[in-house]
Design an enzyme around this catalytic site. Structure first.
Site, PDB file in Angstrom:
ATOM      1  N   ARG A  84      13.359  37.370  12.497  1.00 29.33           N
ATOM      2  CA  ARG A  84      14.810  37.908  13.370  1.00 29.33           C
ATOM      3  C   ARG A  84      14.477  37.757  15.006  1.00 29.33           C
ATOM      4  O   ARG A  84      13.459  38.377  15.338  1.00 29.33           O
ATOM      5  CB  ARG A  84      15.301  39.085  12.813  1.00 29.33           C
ATOM      6  CG  ARG A  84      16.270  39.614  13.589  1.00 29.33           C
ATOM      7  CD  ARG A  84      16.889  40.943  13.192  1.00 29.33           C
ATOM      8  NE  ARG A  84      18.083  41.318  13.855  1.00 29.33           N
ATOM      9  CZ  ARG A  84      18.228  42.309  14.846  1.00 29.33           C
ATOM     10  NH1 ARG A  84      17.086  43.173  15.104  1.00 29.33           N
ATOM     11  NH2 ARG A  84      19.092  42.590  15.421  1.00 29.33           N
ATOM     12  N   HIS A 127      21.524  39.961  22.369  1.00 27.36           N
ATOM     13  CA  HIS A 127      20.664  41.021  22.448  1.00 27.36           C
ATOM     14  C   HIS A 127      20.556  41.329  23.847  1.00 27.36           C
ATOM     15  O   HIS A 127      19.378  41.217  24.498  1.00 27.36           O
ATOM     16  CB  HIS A 127      19.538  40.627  21.824  1.00 27.36           C
ATOM     17  CG  HIS A 127      18.652  42.088  21.252  1.00 27.36           C
ATOM     18  ND1 HIS A 127      18.214  42.158  19.873  1.00 27.36           N
ATOM     19  CD2 HIS A 127      18.272  42.917  21.952  1.00 27.36           C
ATOM     20  CE1 HIS A 127      17.388  43.190  19.999  1.00 27.36           C
ATOM     21  NE2 HIS A 127      17.626  43.741  21.186  1.00 27.36           N
ATOM     22  N   GLU A 172      23.529  46.065  18.499  1.00 29.03           N
ATOM     23  CA  GLU A 172      23.752  47.311  19.019  1.00 29.03           C
ATOM     24  C   GLU A 172      24.711  47.235  20.069  1.00 29.03           C
ATOM     25  O   GLU A 172      24.272  47.737  21.011  1.00 29.03           O
ATOM     26  CB  GLU A 172      22.277  48.038  19.429  1.00 29.03           C
ATOM     27  CG  GLU A 172      21.374  48.144  18.322  1.00 29.03           C
ATOM     28  CD  GLU A 172      19.766  48.791  18.610  1.00 29.03           C
ATOM     29  OE1 GLU A 172      19.861  48.878  19.909  1.00 29.03           O
ATOM     30  OE2 GLU A 172      18.839  48.847  18.012  1.00 29.03           O
ATOM     31  N   ASN A 296      19.895  49.363  12.273  1.00 32.11           N
ATOM     32  CA  ASN A 296      18.598  49.704  13.243  1.00 32.11           C
ATOM     33  C   ASN A 296      18.573  51.323  13.138  1.00 32.11           C
ATOM     34  O   ASN A 296      19.433  51.727  13.537  1.00 32.11           O
ATOM     35  CB  ASN A 296      18.802  49.112  14.572  1.00 32.11           C
ATOM     36  CG  ASN A 296      18.828  47.705  14.493  1.00 32.11           C
ATOM     37  OD1 ASN A 296      18.649  47.220  13.610  1.00 32.11           O
ATOM     38  ND2 ASN A 296      19.064  47.262  15.847  1.00 32.11           N
ATOM     39  N   TYR A 298      15.961  54.411  13.729  1.00 33.80           N
ATOM     40  CA  TYR A 298      14.420  55.036  14.535  1.00 33.80           C
ATOM     41  C   TYR A 298      14.406  56.272  14.284  1.00 33.80           C
ATOM     42  O   TYR A 298      13.252  56.757  14.050  1.00 33.80           O
ATOM     43  CB  TYR A 298      14.477  54.720  16.145  1.00 33.80           C
ATOM     44  CG  TYR A 298      14.367  53.340  16.098  1.00 33.80           C
ATOM     45  CD1 TYR A 298      12.964  52.525  16.299  1.00 33.80           C
ATOM     46  CD2 TYR A 298      15.488  52.218  16.440  1.00 33.80           C
ATOM     47  CE1 TYR A 298      12.947  51.214  16.492  1.00 33.80           C
ATOM     48  CE2 TYR A 298      15.390  50.808  16.645  1.00 33.80           C
ATOM     49  CZ  TYR A 298      14.039  50.582  16.735  1.00 33.80           C
ATOM     50  OH  TYR A 298      13.868  49.134  16.619  1.00 33.80           O
ATOM     51  N   GLU A 354      16.111  46.663  11.892  1.00 33.14           N
ATOM     52  CA  GLU A 354      14.900  47.178  13.074  1.00 33.14           C
ATOM     53  C   GLU A 354      14.661  48.421  12.454  1.00 33.14           C
ATOM     54  O   GLU A 354      15.497  49.590  12.078  1.00 33.14           O
ATOM     55  CB  GLU A 354      15.571  47.584  14.428  1.00 33.14           C
ATOM     56  CG  GLU A 354      15.638  46.206  15.123  1.00 33.14           C
ATOM     57  CD  GLU A 354      16.168  46.443  16.431  1.00 33.14           C
ATOM     58  OE1 GLU A 354      15.967  47.459  17.234  1.00 33.14           O
ATOM     59  OE2 GLU A 354      16.914  45.451  17.089  1.00 33.14           O
TER      60      GLU A 354
HETATM   61  O1  IFM Z   1      13.432  47.441  21.994  1.00 26.70           O
HETATM   62  C1  IFM Z   1      14.736  47.788  21.098  1.00 26.70           C
HETATM   63  C2  IFM Z   1      15.445  46.757  20.652  1.00 26.70           C
HETATM   64  O2  IFM Z   1      15.701  45.683  21.808  1.00 26.70           O
HETATM   65  C3  IFM Z   1      16.799  47.405  20.153  1.00 26.70           C
HETATM   66  N1  IFM Z   1      16.393  48.419  19.342  1.00 26.70           N
HETATM   67  C4  IFM Z   1      15.623  49.437  19.615  1.00 26.70           C
HETATM   68  C5  IFM Z   1      14.592  48.836  20.060  1.00 26.70           C
HETATM   69  C6  IFM Z   1      13.623  50.109  20.530  1.00 26.70           C
HETATM   70  O3  IFM Z   1      14.134  50.800  21.651  1.00 26.70           O
END
Ligand code: IFM
Length: 451
Positions: A84, A127, A172, A296, A298, A354
Site C-alpha cells: 500500500r 495522503h 484519514e 487505521n 493505533y 494501518e
Molecule cells: O505515519 C502516519 C501515517 O501517515 C498515517 N496514519 C498514522 C501514521 C502514524 O502516525
C-alpha cells in the site's frame, strides 16, 4: 518470538486474506525537487520554525525515489500479498492543470515491479501532500479543491486504469482536516473549528466526486476510502456521553456521510456555529457506494469532561505506551471493529489498512531488537482474529509501516518501521518485527502450497 502465531483455524490464514505493508509518498520518497515535482503543503510547513521536531523535513526521507527498486524487492522478501503506497499529487500536477508524464512514469515502473513480483498494489491518491499552489488559493477550505482532486483522480485512473488493483481516495480525512485546518499541528497549520469542519466537508466531497470517475476509468479495480478510528471509553461512569461524542467526531463524522448519507446529529447539533456549508446534493455525492473501507487503528481514547465542560483525553498512567506516547490497547481494535459492525448495517468489506507502533529503535551489530513492536503486532493480529470470530468480516491487514520514515510533526524521532532506516547511509535492516512477519507469511504460504 521470531514468528507471529495465529490459531490454526483463524480466517486470517485463509488464502484470500491479504497481508501487506504500507507507506506514503511524502514520508519516504525524498527527491522533492526531482522528476518535475513542485512543493506540497508539507514542504512549506516543515520550513516553519517549531512545527516539526528537530526542524526535520521530507527533502531526503528514505530516498525511496532513488531506491525504489531495492525497496520493492525488500517488500517482496517479506512474503506479503500487497503493498500500500500513495501517489504524490504534486508529482502528477506540478502546476495548475499541467500533467507531468515523469511523475506518472515513476509510479508506473514501481507498480510494474510489484506485479512482476506477484504483489497487488493498493494506491492512495491523497495522503496529505496537497500541492502548495492549491493551498495558496485556500486549500481544502476552498470548495474548488474538491473538484481539483476529482480531476487529479481522473488523470491518474485514466492513465493506470485497472493496473492499480485497489484505489483509495483519501487517507484519514480526520487528520487532514482537523490536524491540518483545525488545530494547526499539521500542514498547512490553520487553526479554527469552523475551518476544520469546512476542510473536512470539502475532503469528503472530493472523495465523493472521485468515486464515479474511478469506477469508470478502472472498472475492474476496487475503490474506497481509509479512515483512522479510535474507540473511546469513559474515564468514569459520568463520562459516557463524552465517550459517545468523542467517537462521533473521531470517525462517525467521516464514515456516516459515506455509509448513511448524513452527518451524525450529535456533532451537527453540538457544532452549530462551526457547521460547514453543505450544498444540496453534496451528501448524495459523498455517499456514492464504496467497495471497501480501510480502518487505521493505533490506540484508544479514554475521555472525560474538564472544568469547562470540554472533552479531554485522560492518559492511562499505569498502562504501556509506545515511544510516541500512545497507549497500547489491542482490545480497542476488537471493540472498534465490533462497534463499526453494530453501527453500520451496510458496512462494506473492511481492511485494516494501518496498524503499528513507534519505537526508539537502534541497530546494534546488524540487529534491531524491537520487542515492544513484536508484541504489539502479535496482540493486534490476535485482536483482529477475535473480532472476526465475533462476526466481523475483515479482508486484510497492513502493517504501518514498511520502514522508518518521516513521521510528520514528529520528524524522524519516531520510528514506525518494521525495517530500520539509517538516515545517514540509507541502509535498511529488517527489525525483529519484520522477521516475525516474514516467518508467519512464509509458513502460511508453505501451508497453502501443501493444501
Ligand atoms: O505515519 C502516519 C501515517 O501517515 C498515517 N496514519 C498514522 C501514521 C502514524 O502516525
Amino acid at each position: 518470538m521470531n514468528q507471529y502465531r495465529l490459531p490454526s483455524d483463524s480466517k486470517m490464514l485463509d488464502s484470500d486474506f491479504v497481508f501487506g505493508v504500507a507507506t506514503s509518498s511524502y514520508q519516504i520518497e525524498g527527491a522533492v525537487t526531482e522528476g518535475g515535482r513542485t512543493p506540497s503543503i508539507w514542504d512549506t510547513f516543515c520550513k516553519v520554525e517549531g512545527k516539526v521536531d528537530n526542524g526535520d523535513n521530507g527533502d531526503i526521507a528514505c530516498d525511496h525515489y532513488h531506491l525504489w527498486e531495492q525497496d520493492i524487492e525488500m517488500i517482496h522478501s517479506l512474503g506479503v500479498d500487497a503493498y500500500r503506497l500513495s501517489i504524490a499529487w504534486p508529482r502528477i500536477f506540478p502546476k495548475e492543470d499541467c500533467v507531468n508524464p515523469e511523475g506518472l512514469a515513476f509510479y508506473d515502473k514501481l507498480i510494474d515491479k510489484c506485479h512482476e513480483l506477484g504483489m497487488k498494489v493498493y494506491v492512495t491518491l491523497y495522503h496529505w501532500d496537497l500541492p502548495q499552489y492549491l493551498e495558496d488559493r485556500g486549500g481544502w477550505l476552498n470548495r474548488e479543491t474538491a473538484y481539483k482532486f476529482a480531476n487529479y483522480a481522473d488523470v491518474v485512473s485514466d492513465y493506470f486504469g485497472d493496473k492499480i488493483d485497489v484505489y483509495t481516495t483519501l487517507n484519514e480525512p480526520f487528520v487532514s482536516a482537523f490536524l491540518g485546518y483545525r488545530w494547526g499541528y499539521h500542514a498547512p497549520g490553520v487553526e479554527g473549528d469552523a475551518e476544520g469542519f469546512l476542510a473536512a466537508h470539502h475532503l469528503m466531497l472530493g472523495h465523493g466526486l472521485a468515486m464515479p470517475i474511478l469506477r469508470q476509468n478502472a472498472p475492474q479495480s476496487k475503490h474506497g476510502i481509509v479512515f483512522n478510528a479510535s474507540p473511546a471509553y469513559p474515564n468514569t461512569d459520568q463520562d459516557q456521553s463524552a465517550a459517545n461524542y468523542s467517537e462521533a467526531e473521531n470517525y462517525q463524522w467521516f464514515i456516516d456521510p459515506v455509509l448513511k448519507g448524513e452527518y451524525p446529529s450529535l456533532v451537527w447539533e453540538h457544532q452549530v456555529s462551526n457547521r460547514p456549508m453543505v450544498l444540496q446534493g453534496d451528501l448524495d455525492i459523498i455517499s456514492a457506494p464504496v467497495d471497501y473501507i480501510g480502518i487505521n487503528y493505533y490506540s484508544r481514547n479514554v475521555v472525560s469532561y474538564d472544568e469547562n465542560g470540554d472533552i479531554k483525553t485522560v492518559k492511562q498512567e499505569g498502562a504501556d505506551h509506545t515511544h510516541i506516547g500512545w497507549e497500547i490497547y489491542p482490545q480497542g481494535l476488537t471493540d472498534l471493529l465490533v462497534r463499526l459492525k453494530a453501527r453500520y448495517s451496510n458496512f462494506p468489506p473492511l481492511y485494516i489498512t494501518e496498524n503499528g507502533a513507534a519505537g526508539d529503535d537502534h541497530c546494534v551489530d546488524g540487529e534491531v531488537l524491537d520487542e515492544q513492536r513484536v508484541n504489539y503486532f502479535q496482540e493486534h493480529l490476535n485482536a483482529v482474529d477475535t473480532a472476526m470470530r465475533a462476526g466481523v468480516q475483515v479482508n486484510g491487514y497492513f502493517a504501518w509501516s514498511l520502514m522508518d520514515n518521516f513521521e510528520w510533526a514528529f520528524g524522524y524521532a519516531q520510528r514506525f518501521g518494521m525495517v530500520h532506516v539509517d538516515y545517514q547511509t540509507q541502509k535498511r535492516t529488517l527489525k525483529q518485527s519484520a522477521i516475525a512477519y516474514r516467518n508467519m507469511l512464509v509458513t502460511r504460504s508453505e501451508e497453502k502450497k501443501n493444501g
